[in-house]
Design a protein around this motif. Structure first.
Motif, short mmCIF file in Angstrom:
data_model
loop_
_atom_site.label_atom_id
_atom_site.label_comp_id
_atom_site.label_asym_id
_atom_site.label_seq_id
_atom_site.Cartn_x
_atom_site.Cartn_y
_atom_site.Cartn_z
N LEU A 63 0.85 -1.21 -0.02
CA LEU A 63 -0.01 0.07 0.11
C LEU A 63 0.74 1.29 -0.16
O LEU A 63 0.59 2.22 -0.61
N GLY A 64 1.88 1.31 0.68
CA GLY A 64 2.96 2.40 0.76
C GLY A 64 3.56 2.65 -0.85
O GLY A 64 3.48 3.77 -1.02
N ILE A 65 3.92 1.57 -1.49
CA ILE A 65 4.20 1.92 -2.88
C ILE A 65 2.78 2.58 -3.62
O ILE A 65 3.37 3.42 -4.38
N LEU A 66 1.99 1.97 -3.47
CA LEU A 66 0.70 2.58 -4.27
C LEU A 66 0.34 3.85 -3.68
O LEU A 66 0.31 4.85 -4.65
N ILE A 67 0.45 4.32 -2.79
CA ILE A 67 0.01 5.55 -2.41
C ILE A 67 1.16 6.42 -2.49
O ILE A 67 0.86 7.65 -2.74
N SER A 68 2.19 6.26 -2.01
CA SER A 68 3.57 7.35 -1.91
C SER A 68 4.40 7.16 -3.16
O SER A 68 5.10 8.06 -3.25
N VAL A 69 4.29 6.44 -4.18
CA VAL A 69 5.05 6.36 -5.03
C VAL A 69 4.13 6.29 -6.45
O VAL A 69 4.16 7.23 -7.25
N GLY B 42 16.62 -7.61 9.83
CA GLY B 42 15.61 -7.01 9.09
C GLY B 42 15.63 -5.64 8.69
O GLY B 42 16.50 -4.76 9.27
N ALA B 43 15.01 -5.37 7.39
CA ALA B 43 15.19 -3.81 7.18
C ALA B 43 13.61 -3.68 6.25
O ALA B 43 13.27 -4.41 5.99
N PHE B 44 13.45 -2.21 6.40
CA PHE B 44 12.17 -1.91 5.82
C PHE B 44 12.35 -0.50 5.09
O PHE B 44 13.08 0.22 5.74
N VAL B 45 11.28 -0.11 4.44
CA VAL B 45 11.30 1.38 4.07
C VAL B 45 9.82 1.72 4.05
O VAL B 45 8.82 0.78 3.73
N ALA B 46 9.48 2.89 4.80
CA ALA B 46 8.14 3.06 5.03
C ALA B 46 7.89 4.33 4.67
O ALA B 46 8.88 5.21 4.62
N ASP B 47 6.78 4.78 4.44
CA ASP B 47 6.32 6.38 4.18
C ASP B 47 6.05 6.91 5.35
O ASP B 47 6.03 6.25 6.55
N ASP B 48 5.76 8.15 5.43
CA ASP B 48 5.61 8.91 6.76
C ASP B 48 4.32 8.58 7.54
O ASP B 48 3.97 8.90 8.75
N ASN B 49 3.38 7.73 6.80
CA ASN B 49 2.04 7.26 7.24
C ASN B 49 2.28 5.94 8.00
O ASN B 49 1.55 5.41 8.45
N GLY B 50 3.55 5.37 7.76
CA GLY B 50 3.87 3.95 8.33
C GLY B 50 3.41 2.89 7.42
O GLY B 50 3.33 1.86 7.68
N LEU B 51 3.20 3.29 6.20
CA LEU B 51 2.95 2.25 5.02
C LEU B 51 4.02 1.83 4.52
O LEU B 51 4.98 2.56 4.17
N LEU C 18 6.75 0.41 2.18
CA LEU C 18 7.01 0.33 0.75
C LEU C 18 7.86 -0.80 0.22
O LEU C 18 7.77 -1.36 -0.82
N ALA C 19 8.98 -1.37 1.18
CA ALA C 19 9.53 -2.62 1.02
C ALA C 19 9.87 -3.01 2.45
O ALA C 19 10.16 -2.30 3.40
#
Lengths: 123, 198
Positions: free
Chosen positions: A103-109, B103-112, B114-115
């Motif tokens: 969902l992050g890829i969808l919304i933010s990218v 472990g690792a992750f990328v998130a946006d500022d909403n906590g969603l 991305l990877a």
């Protein structure tokens, strides 16, 4: 005047971003429902989301709500999400598999890139 | 009768008495014999010496001066693709390969998410409230608050933040220990390179 080649490039870019998480997408003119670009086109979905968007916008206006901005999402059964993007005179629908696309890829990218790309095509 | 006469004493009996008195006593001699036998039969008593005996210990390790291992230089992240998903995958692989994390992750500022790799989405989602909370912290002059570490209960999540026109993105690494300042700087640079044209 809309550059459909740029729309096609935008759809290709969307596919590369969402990969196999993108099940289908269409970009269409909201006045006549004509699809200008897409992947795995869904004419029924085009008609459905044109109607839903029109009803949503009029209902929000009647309720003195702020108008629809960039997009809205519908969570569908079966781990699917429908995203409808408001490009002004154009609408775009995306059907996404939640298990294959974050969902992050969808919304933010994906959505911000798509909005920029369609805006360029519509200049 | 002030002077007493000892003429009545028997010189022989006096001599015997003197001999008994000066001779070693029989009982004492017997005790002495028993004692000597006992000492010879008993195991030698552990006498407490005035000075401790030398301990029998393992030989002390010799001090060997070993030069600290040379830190392996972490290569800079290089992106070969302009595709956002490829770039995020590359960032994930680089982080897992070159930083001490599981472990690792990328998130946006909403906590969603991305990877992500090796961490649940539930843990990734805490990035949203975390970055929101840091908005207040950043109002303090001189406080950057774009990197840090958070104890999750079993692991430590180290994170860095990069801001773009499309919002903030957070790169997190989960491991047993918080990452060093140098590692956080490397992560931040890698994240900024990745999300620059996302």
């Amino acid at each position: 005047m809309i550059d459909t080649k740029l729309l096609d490039l935008a759809v290709q870019d969307l596919r590369s971003v969402l990969r196999d998480g993108l099940i289908a997408t269409d970009i269409w003119d909201r006045t006549d429902g004509l699809s200008l670009a897409g992947f795995n086109a869904q004419p029924v979905a085009v008609a459905l989301f044109t109607r839903i968007t029109t009803e949503l916008e009029s209902s929000m206006a009647d309720s003195n709500f702020p108008p629809l901005a960039r997009y809205y999402l519908i969570d569908l059964a079966g781990n699917h999400t429908a995203a409808v993007l408001n490009h002004g005179s154009l609408l775009q629908g995306m059907l996404v598999d939640n298990k294959r696309a974050n969902l992050g890829i969808l919304i933010s990218v994906a959505i911000p890139r798509m909005i920029e790309a369609v805006a360029k095509a519509a200049r | 009768m002030t002077d007493r006469s000892v003429s009545w004493t028997d010189a022989e009996s006096v001599a015997r008495l003197l001999a008994r008195a000066t001779a070693p006593r029989r009982v004492a001699a017997a005790f002495a014999r028993v004692a000597s036998v006992t000492r010879s039969v008993r195991p030698p008593a552990v006498a407490r010496p005035s000075t401790p005996p030398p301990r029998v210990t393992a030989p002390e390790p010799q001090l060997v001066v070993v030069a600290p291992p040379e830190p392996i230089p972490v290569p800079k992240l290089v992106h070969l693709s302009e595709n956002p998903s490829d770039r995020l995958d590359t960032l994930m692989a680089w982080t897992l390969d070159h930083q001490p994390c599981t472990g690792a992750f990328v998130a946006d500022d909403n906590g969603l998410t991305l990877a992500a790799h090796g961490i649940s989405e539930a843990h990734v989602s805490l990035v949203g409230p975390l970055l929101s909370a840091l908005m207040g912290v950043r109002t303090i002059p001189g406080i950057d608050a774009t990197a840090g570490a958070l104890w999750l209960g079993n692991n430590m999540m180290s994170w860095v933040e990069a801001r773009t026109e499309r919002g903030a993105f957070c790169l997190g690494a989960v491991g047993a220990e918080p990452l060093s300042t140098e590692a956080l700087n490397q992560l931040k640079e890698a994240l900024e390179v990745t999300v620059r044209d996302l």
